[in-house]
Design a protein around this motif. Sequence first.
Motif, mmCIF file in Angstrom:
data_model
loop_
_atom_site.group_PDB
_atom_site.id
_atom_site.type_symbol
_atom_site.label_atom_id
_atom_site.label_comp_id
_atom_site.label_asym_id
_atom_site.label_seq_id
_atom_site.Cartn_x
_atom_site.Cartn_y
_atom_site.Cartn_z
ATOM 1 N N LYS A 282 0.843 -1.282 0.092
ATOM 2 C CA LYS A 282 -0.087 -0.169 -0.103
ATOM 3 C C LYS A 282 0.816 1.308 -0.143
ATOM 4 N N THR A 283 2.262 1.083 0.099
ATOM 5 C CA THR A 283 2.974 2.336 0.082
ATOM 6 C C THR A 283 2.966 2.649 -1.271
ATOM 7 N N THR A 284 2.793 4.330 -1.021
ATOM 8 C CA THR A 284 2.749 5.107 -2.612
ATOM 9 C C THR A 284 4.138 5.331 -3.383
ATOM 10 N N ILE A 285 3.745 5.403 -4.535
ATOM 11 C CA ILE A 285 4.877 5.225 -5.563
ATOM 12 C C ILE A 285 6.011 6.520 -5.093
ATOM 13 N N SER A 286 5.344 7.612 -4.576
ATOM 14 C CA SER A 286 6.134 8.749 -4.353
ATOM 15 C C SER A 286 7.142 8.254 -3.214
ATOM 16 N N ASP A 287 6.524 7.447 -2.294
ATOM 17 C CA ASP A 287 7.306 6.989 -0.933
ATOM 18 C C ASP A 287 8.421 6.089 -1.590
ATOM 19 N N VAL A 288 8.434 5.286 -2.494
ATOM 20 C CA VAL A 288 9.125 4.258 -3.201
ATOM 21 C C VAL A 288 10.213 5.077 -4.018
ATOM 22 N N ARG A 315 14.591 -1.659 -9.081
ATOM 23 C CA ARG A 315 14.838 -0.230 -9.078
ATOM 24 C C ARG A 315 14.813 0.059 -10.568
ATOM 25 N N ASP A 316 15.353 -0.583 -11.522
ATOM 26 C CA ASP A 316 15.538 -0.266 -12.879
ATOM 27 C C ASP A 316 14.329 -0.140 -13.647
ATOM 28 N N LYS A 317 13.610 -1.412 -13.277
ATOM 29 C CA LYS A 317 12.353 -1.390 -14.142
ATOM 30 C C LYS A 317 11.035 -0.242 -13.618
ATOM 31 N N PHE A 318 11.260 -0.065 -12.131
ATOM 32 C CA PHE A 318 10.374 1.095 -11.557
ATOM 33 C C PHE A 318 10.714 2.430 -12.158
ATOM 34 N N LEU A 319 11.965 2.734 -12.134
ATOM 35 C CA LEU A 319 12.249 4.028 -12.901
ATOM 36 C C LEU A 319 12.164 3.988 -14.280
ATOM 37 N N THR A 320 12.309 3.216 -15.048
ATOM 38 C CA THR A 320 11.926 3.216 -16.451
ATOM 39 C C THR A 320 10.615 3.134 -16.735
ATOM 40 N N LYS A 321 9.696 2.393 -15.885
ATOM 41 C CA LYS A 321 8.103 2.351 -16.074
ATOM 42 C C LYS A 321 7.738 3.779 -15.778
ATOM 43 N N LEU A 322 8.244 4.184 -14.500
ATOM 44 C CA LEU A 322 7.530 5.584 -14.180
ATOM 45 C C LEU A 322 7.863 6.635 -15.084
ATOM 46 N N TYR A 327 3.490 11.950 -17.513
ATOM 47 C CA TYR A 327 3.487 12.631 -16.501
ATOM 48 C C TYR A 327 4.052 12.145 -15.265
ATOM 49 N N GLY A 328 4.621 10.777 -15.389
ATOM 50 C CA GLY A 328 5.384 10.232 -14.482
ATOM 51 C C GLY A 328 5.078 10.456 -12.934
ATOM 52 N N ILE A 329 5.531 10.822 -12.267
ATOM 53 C CA ILE A 329 5.276 10.959 -10.661
ATOM 54 C C ILE A 329 4.122 11.764 -10.333
ATOM 55 N N ASP A 330 3.858 12.935 -11.087
ATOM 56 C CA ASP A 330 2.810 13.689 -10.915
ATOM 57 C C ASP A 330 1.361 12.863 -11.059
ATOM 58 N N LEU A 331 1.610 12.151 -11.954
ATOM 59 C CA LEU A 331 0.113 11.155 -12.545
ATOM 60 C C LEU A 331 0.077 10.159 -11.429
ATOM 61 N N HIS A 332 1.235 9.277 -11.028
ATOM 62 C CA HIS A 332 1.091 8.084 -10.276
ATOM 63 C C HIS A 332 1.584 8.074 -8.763
ATOM 64 N N GLY A 333 1.950 9.285 -8.362
ATOM 65 C CA GLY A 333 2.867 9.602 -7.163
ATOM 66 C C GLY A 333 2.066 8.813 -5.991
ATOM 67 N N LYS A 334 0.575 9.236 -6.156
ATOM 68 C CA LYS A 334 -0.286 9.143 -4.845
ATOM 69 C C LYS A 334 -0.943 7.447 -4.923
ATOM 70 N N ASN A 335 -0.702 6.798 -5.951
ATOM 71 C CA ASN A 335 -1.237 5.458 -6.079
ATOM 72 C C ASN A 335 -0.254 4.524 -5.387
ATOM 73 N N ILE A 337 1.981 1.092 -4.532
ATOM 74 C CA ILE A 337 3.130 0.605 -5.346
ATOM 75 C C ILE A 337 2.663 -0.739 -6.131
ATOM 76 N N LYS A 338 1.524 -1.544 -5.340
ATOM 77 C CA LYS A 338 1.086 -2.552 -5.924
ATOM 78 C C LYS A 338 0.582 -2.430 -7.421
ATOM 79 N N THR A 339 0.092 -1.238 -7.869
ATOM 80 C CA THR A 339 -0.272 -1.230 -9.242
ATOM 81 C C THR A 339 0.924 -1.396 -10.248
ATOM 82 N N PHE A 340 2.180 -1.245 -9.512
ATOM 83 C CA PHE A 340 3.288 -1.476 -10.623
ATOM 84 C C PHE A 340 3.748 -2.933 -10.704
ATOM 85 N N VAL A 341 3.075 -3.895 -9.859
ATOM 86 C CA VAL A 341 3.425 -5.165 -9.812
ATOM 87 C C VAL A 341 2.827 -5.860 -10.922
ATOM 88 N N GLU A 342 3.493 -6.450 -11.851
ATOM 89 C CA GLU A 342 2.965 -7.380 -12.910
ATOM 90 C C GLU A 342 2.565 -8.697 -12.679
#
Length: 603
Positions: A282-288, A315-322, A327-335, A337-342
């Motif tokens: 549940k940690t936010t993407i911006s915190d990660v 790390r590498d996959k996360f930053l590349t995808k973000l 809009y990167g962090i502005d669009l996804h920052g509050k979501n 982190i589980k939304t980045f899990v494939e």
Amino acid sequence: MQDLRKEILDILDGKLLTPHFQPIISLTQKKIMGYEGLIRGPSDSPLHSPFNLFTTAEQFNLSTRLEFLCREITIQRYADLDIKEKLFINASPLVLLQPEFKKGETLRLLDRYGVNPRSVIIELTEHKPADNYEIMRASAKHYRSMGFEIALDDLGAGYSGLRLWAELLPEYVKIDKHFIHGLHDDPVKLNFVRSIQSMAVSLNCSVIAEGIETEEEFKAIEKIGIAHAQGFYFARPTIIPLEKIDNSVFPIEHVKDHKSPPFNNATTAVHIIRNITPISAKTTISDVMNLFHHNGELTILPLVDDNIASGIIFRDKFLTKLFSSRYGIDLHGKNPIKTFVENTPLCIDKNMPIDLVSKQLTSLMTNDPAFVITDNGKYMGIGTLLDLLAEFTRQQIDNAKHANPLTLLPGSVPINNRVNQLLAEKIPFSFGYFDLDNFKPFNDVYGYSAGDDIIKAVANSLTQHVSTESGVIGHIGGDDFIVIFTCHDWLTRCENILESFKNTIPAYYNDKDIKAGGIHTENRAGELCFFPLVSLSVGLVDPTSTGQCQSHVDIADLASEAKKMAKKISGNSLFINQRMTTKNTGNLQSAMHKSATKLHVVN
């Protein structure tokens, strides 16, 4: 005819279809990884069964309409049930080529019902000739561009399955149930499925075995290394999907195999563990992002809640995808982190031997550089492919130091270590001492090179009948072999080994000697004697007797006694040395017990 047309139109107009869900099981993680969406017509209708339903729709040129209605109803129900696992949706390639086919319709349905496209696998089914591979390939590419994965259904049942596999390169391929039914008793089916699994590994594709109905079929496909399975053995399609698979469907020996002591003091997964502090899913993407920013050495973040791992962030996959997003962090920052899990992470028990970890990762062909290590299913830490490779290489080098140079089988040191491990863990096993009869005369007549070939023939016979799951084979020098049986059918395997060797040995003699049944040559005293064909003698110690021994030395003594008795019997033979405990003193006595059916197997 008109009645059927009215019936199918009434069903389509009234949306009178009911979705059912059948679980697809991850055999590596022993849990549900997804569900196939299946459709049934009204229970009181002649079109209740999917076969009648789709056949009738095709007959009246309503296949495309029916398929999209099935898709809509299934997706809606999947969303209403809030299913977290993947959804497999069937799609006919012929429907994809129809003029009324609407591109992007599935994506619109998912958006309407709030379903992530990454949760959906488009399952292509092909039972009729379809030559337009270019359109098929373009369709698969189009689906992937929208976030879908592709599965090729019923491989082996269609007209051009292998061609489609090569053209589409799906993420999943499902083997037709014909090849699964009874495959444990059918060498042709076994070889076919092994070949499919081998090709899938090379193509970075996961195999799903469909139509598993018995425990024997399940054991066979698991032994081949197939990662996923589906069938009535696990669960039937139901309106309310099964949420969890009962562990009773996984035989005890498969669940606990990795907890037996590893061969030759091999290390286990716990020895390569990295203690990485996890974060909540549940940690936010911006915190990660901040965690990675303030710790340049942090490359892996496991997601764990209530001691259960749900994903790994690299790390590498996360930053590349973000930052690939506009809009990167502005669009996804509050979501979260589980939304980045494939994908669900691969979980390995801490007691699993390194070689089995390697096999499991190889069978999955995962691209992830790390996996989760657990203790009774609870998160312990992370293992990486680099650490696994380094440890596995060290282990292989160590094993090679003690291997026999002719057969490359383990020598006496690792065999003795294995025996002592089994005794310490109080795990039942039987012990076999294999020795050749009339081998020296054969060497004298045919030469040492031919003698080496026979020694290798013994090794081949042993490895054919004793898998790594059922025991360990050792070559302790010359023509002496050891087998540690950890399976219950050790006696039957020995009988099969002797039968196999008996049928093999004539190939190493010339026709004259085969006809004579042996050779004439000098014995050790220089006297001309007749020696029968080379045979194999086996001295066996049963599990009860090995369990009463203190070390490998005690077992070796019993096995040597049994081997001497076996060599007194002509031809390929075995003798069992059973050690009994005296009730009064508790001392161990050696007692020989004979059985005509067990001692002299084949001549």
